[in-house]
Design an enzyme around this catalytic site. Structure first.
Site, PDB file in Angstrom:
ATOM      1  N   TYR A 148      16.229 -96.955-132.874  1.00  0.00           N
ATOM      2  CA  TYR A 148      17.621 -96.565-133.066  1.00  0.00           C
ATOM      3  C   TYR A 148      18.457 -98.010-133.027  1.00  0.00           C
ATOM      4  O   TYR A 148      19.373 -98.092-133.633  1.00  0.00           O
ATOM      5  CB  TYR A 148      18.061 -96.055-131.715  1.00  0.00           C
ATOM      6  CG  TYR A 148      17.866 -94.576-131.451  1.00  0.00           C
ATOM      7  CD1 TYR A 148      18.510 -93.454-132.176  1.00  0.00           C
ATOM      8  CD2 TYR A 148      16.595 -94.135-130.845  1.00  0.00           C
ATOM      9  CE1 TYR A 148      18.203 -92.291-132.048  1.00  0.00           C
ATOM     10  CE2 TYR A 148      16.307 -92.860-130.911  1.00  0.00           C
ATOM     11  CZ  TYR A 148      16.968 -92.074-131.299  1.00  0.00           C
ATOM     12  OH  TYR A 148      16.603 -90.673-130.946  1.00  0.00           O
ATOM     13  N   ARG A 183      10.933 -81.236-135.862  1.00  0.00           N
ATOM     14  CA  ARG A 183      10.208 -81.963-134.667  1.00  0.00           C
ATOM     15  C   ARG A 183      10.849 -81.089-133.545  1.00  0.00           C
ATOM     16  O   ARG A 183      12.190 -81.158-133.296  1.00  0.00           O
ATOM     17  CB  ARG A 183      10.433 -83.217-134.732  1.00  0.00           C
ATOM     18  CG  ARG A 183       9.441 -83.822-133.448  1.00  0.00           C
ATOM     19  CD  ARG A 183       9.599 -85.217-133.175  1.00  0.00           C
ATOM     20  NE  ARG A 183       9.052 -85.442-131.799  1.00  0.00           N
ATOM     21  CZ  ARG A 183       9.348 -86.516-131.190  1.00  0.00           C
ATOM     22  NH1 ARG A 183      10.512 -87.269-131.523  1.00  0.00           N
ATOM     23  NH2 ARG A 183       8.969 -86.785-129.976  1.00  0.00           N
ATOM     24  N   GLU A 197       7.983 -91.039-126.122  1.00  0.00           N
ATOM     25  CA  GLU A 197       8.443 -92.346-125.249  1.00  0.00           C
ATOM     26  C   GLU A 197       8.050 -92.447-123.864  1.00  0.00           C
ATOM     27  O   GLU A 197       8.823 -92.367-123.077  1.00  0.00           O
ATOM     28  CB  GLU A 197       9.962 -92.265-125.461  1.00  0.00           C
ATOM     29  CG  GLU A 197      10.527 -92.160-126.748  1.00  0.00           C
ATOM     30  CD  GLU A 197      12.113 -92.093-126.625  1.00  0.00           C
ATOM     31  OE1 GLU A 197      12.562 -92.158-125.792  1.00  0.00           O
ATOM     32  OE2 GLU A 197      12.586 -92.210-127.934  1.00  0.00           O
ATOM     33  N   GLU A 246      12.012 -90.292-134.760  1.00  0.00           N
ATOM     34  CA  GLU A 246      13.415 -90.472-134.282  1.00  0.00           C
ATOM     35  C   GLU A 246      14.158 -91.503-134.885  1.00  0.00           C
ATOM     36  O   GLU A 246      13.753 -92.622-135.117  1.00  0.00           O
ATOM     37  CB  GLU A 246      13.533 -90.272-132.782  1.00  0.00           C
ATOM     38  CG  GLU A 246      13.157 -88.967-132.105  1.00  0.00           C
ATOM     39  CD  GLU A 246      13.527 -88.995-130.579  1.00  0.00           C
ATOM     40  OE1 GLU A 246      14.270 -89.959-130.196  1.00  0.00           O
ATOM     41  OE2 GLU A 246      12.677 -88.474-129.888  1.00  0.00           O
ATOM     42  N   ASN A 299      10.079 -94.253-132.640  1.00  0.00           N
ATOM     43  CA  ASN A 299      11.456 -93.898-132.506  1.00  0.00           C
ATOM     44  C   ASN A 299      12.340 -95.137-132.482  1.00  0.00           C
ATOM     45  O   ASN A 299      11.845 -96.096-131.725  1.00  0.00           O
ATOM     46  CB  ASN A 299      11.699 -93.056-131.223  1.00  0.00           C
ATOM     47  CG  ASN A 299      10.957 -91.930-131.103  1.00  0.00           C
ATOM     48  OD1 ASN A 299      10.460 -91.370-132.311  1.00  0.00           O
ATOM     49  ND2 ASN A 299      11.081 -90.883-129.876  1.00  0.00           N
ATOM     50  N   HIS A 345       8.035 -83.815-123.573  1.00  0.00           N
ATOM     51  CA  HIS A 345       9.136 -84.555-124.042  1.00  0.00           C
ATOM     52  C   HIS A 345      10.124 -84.797-122.622  1.00  0.00           C
ATOM     53  O   HIS A 345      11.194 -84.011-122.392  1.00  0.00           O
ATOM     54  CB  HIS A 345      10.015 -83.882-125.044  1.00  0.00           C
ATOM     55  CG  HIS A 345      11.186 -84.788-125.780  1.00  0.00           C
ATOM     56  ND1 HIS A 345      11.154 -85.072-127.362  1.00  0.00           N
ATOM     57  CD2 HIS A 345      11.868 -85.556-125.313  1.00  0.00           C
ATOM     58  CE1 HIS A 345      11.907 -86.100-127.289  1.00  0.00           C
ATOM     59  NE2 HIS A 345      12.574 -86.142-126.380  1.00  0.00           N
TER      60      HIS A 345
END
Length: 504
Positions: free
Chosen positions: A334, A100, A192, A401, A332, A146
């Site tokens: 985390y 990506r 995002e 991600e 995404n 991005h």
């Protein structure tokens, strides 16, 4: 049973790092895609070379260095504009299915506008990169935006705060589909939007640094969604038949774990998720803003004496334009937070946090990432995947991600191996136990990069980058390796060789 190596070490190998770890022993399905990622502004450097224009992050970092942890800028970053062949070799060495990456808008149109022919040198750079990946059997997953908005668009009309951005982005997207469509089957329109809008136009901690909480962030949200939708329809009508690709938007979200089984804490969890993922996901998958978001912002706006909601309404035509603009769902993820019911903030507080209205914290017993900003709680991955499945009618899901940063620079980063082991194990549970339609996983990042407001302090790569060697900067201290880019830990090297098994 025949197997093939793709990415990351087998669960059995990972258990050797933590014998008490509880991980399942399933294999990823044969058609499951595993890859690595990064973005143009974070690795390319060459910020003003070969016709590239200035971006909002170039301006933000260089004019306001105090806003970046180490006062650095993306001028050089990992120098991937010049060293892209090394990057391709690293991706090849990892044996992944996909890579990506993102296209720098200002490298195609320096001022952002489609007023002249695309910048030939920028086009050549991406064509060479994409064709080299395809030649090695690596599928490019390409993000159009991005975060690196051409500065000219911010200066001229306020960037994502203005509806003018919608058609300008659509023009740029069409150009990319025309130029690179033969090489790309996976397109991401925008990465995002929560970070673009909340951090860029709400709190102002990210470029372009606009502080407009509860107003600018919501205006931005609407324009981002409309821009995404127009780009999606352009591909669908003009390019899909020929190129047979897929298009989606990437949305990020923490998991919000309810602090108790009490209804008010359960409701707080749902509300937090709807204000984070749902704010952008619901218009795309279900149509219109989430009901709880509309209701709360409208109520708090009215109580503050405003004539209309701070959240701009979506017209019937706009809802129709946005709804259904997805070929798969991207997430995404985390970290996770604990949430509980909370008191109502004063209506004069127009922040997103006040609009959500929950108590949000990281439990002390959960380990932290390198900077202490991310809590590590792997069950949150599985819980979030299930929430996405149930909220959006069981779509195909791709994790675009996931990863853990470190600020020590160590090559012996077993804590990051444990992170991947545990999060991937929860992905397998989601597939085999919960029947989540998860078809892909992407680790962030292929190599250390310029991590936005933390600069070169946050190290998150599969490969260590010696930024001293690349940039001459001295703030990272003494070197552990003479090579500018080195795999982390002997364990990582085994991961690169032996990687996660997939069942045929």
């Amino acid at each position: 049973m025949a197997c093939k190596s793709v990415l990351f070490v087998t669960l059995g190998f990972l258990l050797s790092f933590c014998s008490t770890a509880k991980v399942n022993k399933h294999f990823f399905p044969q058609n499951f895609k595993i890859g690595v990622a990064n973005a143009a502004a974070q690795i390319e450097g060459a910020w003003n070379e070969d016709g590239k224009g200035e971006t909002i992050w170039d301006r933000f970092a260089m004019s306001r260095p105090e806003r970046i942890f180490d006062h650095s800028s993306p001028q050089v970053a990992a120098d991937s504009y010049h060293k892209w062949r090394e990057d391709v070799e690293m991706v090849k060495e990892m044996g992944v299915d996909h890579y990506r990456l993102s296209i720098a808008w200002a490298r195609i149109y320096p001022d952002g506008y489609k007023t002249e022919e695309p910048n030939a040198k920028g086009v050549a750079y991406y064509k060479n990169l994409l064709r080299s990946l395809r030649a090695l059997g690596i599928e490019p997953m390409v993000t159009l935006y991005h975060w690196d908005l051409p500065q000219k668009l911010q200066d001229d009309f306020g960037g994502w705060l203005s509806p003018k951005i919608v058609d300008i982005f659509a023009d740029y997207a069409r150009t990319c589909f025309e130029l690179f469509g033969d090489e790309v089957k996976w397109w991401i329109t925008i990465n995002e939007p929560k970070q673009i809008c909340e951090a860029g136009y709400g709190t102002g901690v990210f470029a372009p640094g606009i502080v407009s909480p509860g107003v600018g962030n919501y205006k931005c949200a609407k324009n981002v969604l409309l821009a995404h939708a127009k780009a999606y329809h352009i591909y669908d009508k003009e390019f899909r038949k020929k190129n047979q690709g897929k298009v989606a938007i990437v949305i990020d979200s923490n998991w919000s774990e309810p602090a108790s089984a009490k209804p008010e804490d359960q409701e707080a969890s749902e509300r937090a998720l709807q204000f984070t993922y749902g704010l952008y996901g619901n218009p795309v998958f279900n149509g219109d803003w989430p009901a709880v978001v509309k209701e709360r912002v409208a109520q708090r706006s009215k109580q503050a004496g405003l004539k209309e909601s701070r959240l701009p309404a979506l017209t019937k035509e706009e809802i129709k334009l946005i709804k259904g603009t997805h070929d798969f769902l991207c997430i995404n993820h985390y970290t996770s937070h604990m949430v509980s019911a909370w008191y109502e903030a004063p209506v004069t507080d127009t922040s997103l946090t006040a609009d959500i209205g929950v108590n949000d914290w990281m439990p002390k017993e959960w380990p932290r990432g390198g900077e202490g900003w991310f809590s590590v709680w792997a069950p949150g991955m599985r819980k979030l995947l299930n929430w996405l499945k149930n909220t959006y009618n069981n779509p195909e899901i791709v994790i675009t991600e996931n990863g853990l940063s470190d600020n020590t620079g160590t090559l012996e980063d077993d804590h990051r191996i444990n992170y991947y082991r545990d999060y991937l194990s929860n992905c397998l549970d989601a597939i085999y136990i919960d029947n989540v339609n998860l078809t892909g996983y992407t680790a962030w990042s292929i190599l250390d990069d310029w991590e936005w407001s933390t600069g070169y302090h946050s190290l998150i790569g599969m490969y260590k980058v010696d930024f001293n060697d690349l940039t001459g900067l001295g703030f990272l201290g003494s070197l552990l390796h003479t090579s500018p880019k080195s795999p982390r830990t002997a364990a990582w090297q085994k991961i690169l060789e032996n990687v996660y098994i997939k069942q045929k």
